[in-house]
Design a protein around this motif. Structure first.
Motif, PDB file in Angstrom:
ATOM      1  N   LEU A   1       0.853  -1.173   0.000  1.00 40.57           N
ATOM      2  CA  LEU A   1       0.000   0.000   0.000  1.00 40.57           C
ATOM      3  C   LEU A   1       0.892   1.227   0.000  1.00 40.57           C
ATOM      4  O   LEU A   1       1.829   1.321   0.793  1.00 40.57           O
ATOM      5  CB  LEU A   1      -0.892  -0.004   1.252  1.00 40.57           C
ATOM      6  N   LEU A   2       0.610   2.146  -0.877  1.00 39.97           N
ATOM      7  CA  LEU A   2       1.355   3.397  -0.927  1.00 39.97           C
ATOM      8  C   LEU A   2       0.474   4.503  -0.374  1.00 39.97           C
ATOM      9  O   LEU A   2      -0.657   4.679  -0.818  1.00 39.97           O
ATOM     10  CB  LEU A   2       1.765   3.736  -2.359  1.00 39.97           C
ATOM     11  N   VAL A   3       0.988   5.228   0.585  1.00 41.74           N
ATOM     12  CA  VAL A   3       0.247   6.320   1.196  1.00 41.74           C
ATOM     13  C   VAL A   3       1.041   7.598   0.948  1.00 41.74           C
ATOM     14  O   VAL A   3       2.223   7.670   1.297  1.00 41.74           O
ATOM     15  CB  VAL A   3       0.064   6.091   2.710  1.00 41.74           C
ATOM     16  N   PRO A   4       0.409   8.601   0.355  1.00 44.48           N
ATOM     17  CA  PRO A   4       1.156   9.835   0.106  1.00 44.48           C
ATOM     18  C   PRO A   4       1.561  10.501   1.412  1.00 44.48           C
ATOM     19  O   PRO A   4       0.852  10.405   2.416  1.00 44.48           O
ATOM     20  CB  PRO A   4       0.180  10.707  -0.676  1.00 44.48           C
ATOM     21  N   ALA A   5       2.707  11.135   1.393  1.00 43.58           N
ATOM     22  CA  ALA A   5       3.198  11.835   2.582  1.00 43.58           C
ATOM     23  C   ALA A   5       2.323  13.048   2.862  1.00 43.58           C
ATOM     24  O   ALA A   5       1.703  13.620   1.965  1.00 43.58           O
ATOM     25  CB  ALA A   5       4.636  12.271   2.359  1.00 43.58           C
ATOM     26  N   GLU A   6       2.276  13.414   4.138  1.00 39.46           N
ATOM     27  CA  GLU A   6       1.514  14.611   4.495  1.00 39.46           C
ATOM     28  C   GLU A   6       2.272  15.835   4.022  1.00 39.46           C
ATOM     29  O   GLU A   6       3.500  15.859   4.033  1.00 39.46           O
ATOM     30  CB  GLU A   6       1.317  14.671   6.003  1.00 39.46           C
ATOM     31  N   GLU A   7       1.531  16.839   3.632  1.00 38.92           N
ATOM     32  CA  GLU A   7       2.175  18.065   3.183  1.00 38.92           C
ATOM     33  C   GLU A   7       2.771  18.797   4.370  1.00 38.92           C
ATOM     34  O   GLU A   7       2.159  18.903   5.427  1.00 38.92           O
ATOM     35  CB  GLU A   7       1.166  18.958   2.468  1.00 38.92           C
ATOM     36  N   GLU A   8       3.975  19.292   4.175  1.00 41.37           N
ATOM     37  CA  GLU A   8       4.615  20.075   5.222  1.00 41.37           C
ATOM     38  C   GLU A   8       4.160  21.525   5.089  1.00 41.37           C
ATOM     39  O   GLU A   8       3.863  22.001   3.992  1.00 41.37           O
ATOM     40  CB  GLU A   8       6.131  19.985   5.087  1.00 41.37           C
ATOM     41  N   PRO A   9       4.107  22.253   6.211  1.00 43.99           N
ATOM     42  CA  PRO A   9       3.719  23.657   6.121  1.00 43.99           C
ATOM     43  C   PRO A   9       4.714  24.426   5.257  1.00 43.99           C
ATOM     44  O   PRO A   9       5.902  24.118   5.221  1.00 43.99           O
ATOM     45  CB  PRO A   9       3.774  24.162   7.566  1.00 43.99           C
ATOM     46  N   GLN A  10       4.205  25.424   4.583  1.00 40.30           N
ATOM     47  CA  GLN A  10       5.073  26.215   3.712  1.00 40.30           C
ATOM     48  C   GLN A  10       6.006  27.084   4.537  1.00 40.30           C
ATOM     49  O   GLN A  10       5.660  27.531   5.632  1.00 40.30           O
ATOM     50  CB  GLN A  10       4.229  27.093   2.793  1.00 40.30           C
TER      51      GLN A  10
END
Length: 90
Positions: A61-70
């Motif tokens: 299963l591939l889970v996209p990484a959470e977006e880091e704050p800009q």
């Protein structure tokens, strides 16, 4: 079973095996038994799994990484307001 793994590894690394005829030649030359050879020839992963004595199924299963704050948002929060800078100077 190690012969099967070695064969599959070699097959995955060999860019020259592109046609069905090339694949069948590679399977015919592989150092594997009859049941394994038949499973490879028919490209049947379930049959190959059973032929080498495994009954488990592997899932991935591939889970996209959470977006880091800009970076800009963090910089704005850390930097003092203009009014605070003037008040400190006075």
């Amino acid at each position: 079973m190690s012969n099967v793994v070695k064969f599959l590894e070699t097959l995955g690394q060999n860019l020259e095996i592109v046609s069905d005829a090339d694949f069948m030649d590679a399977v015919a030359a592989a150092p594997v038994d009859g049941d394994v050879r038949q499973a490879l020839a028919t490209r049947d992963p379930a049959r190959l799994n059973m032929a080498v004595g495994h009954t488990c199924t592997v899932l991935s299963l591939l889970v996209p990484a959470e977006e880091e704050p800009q970076q800009e948002e963090e910089t704005e929060r850390d930097a003092p307001d203009e009014g605070e800078t003037e008040a400190r100077a006075a």
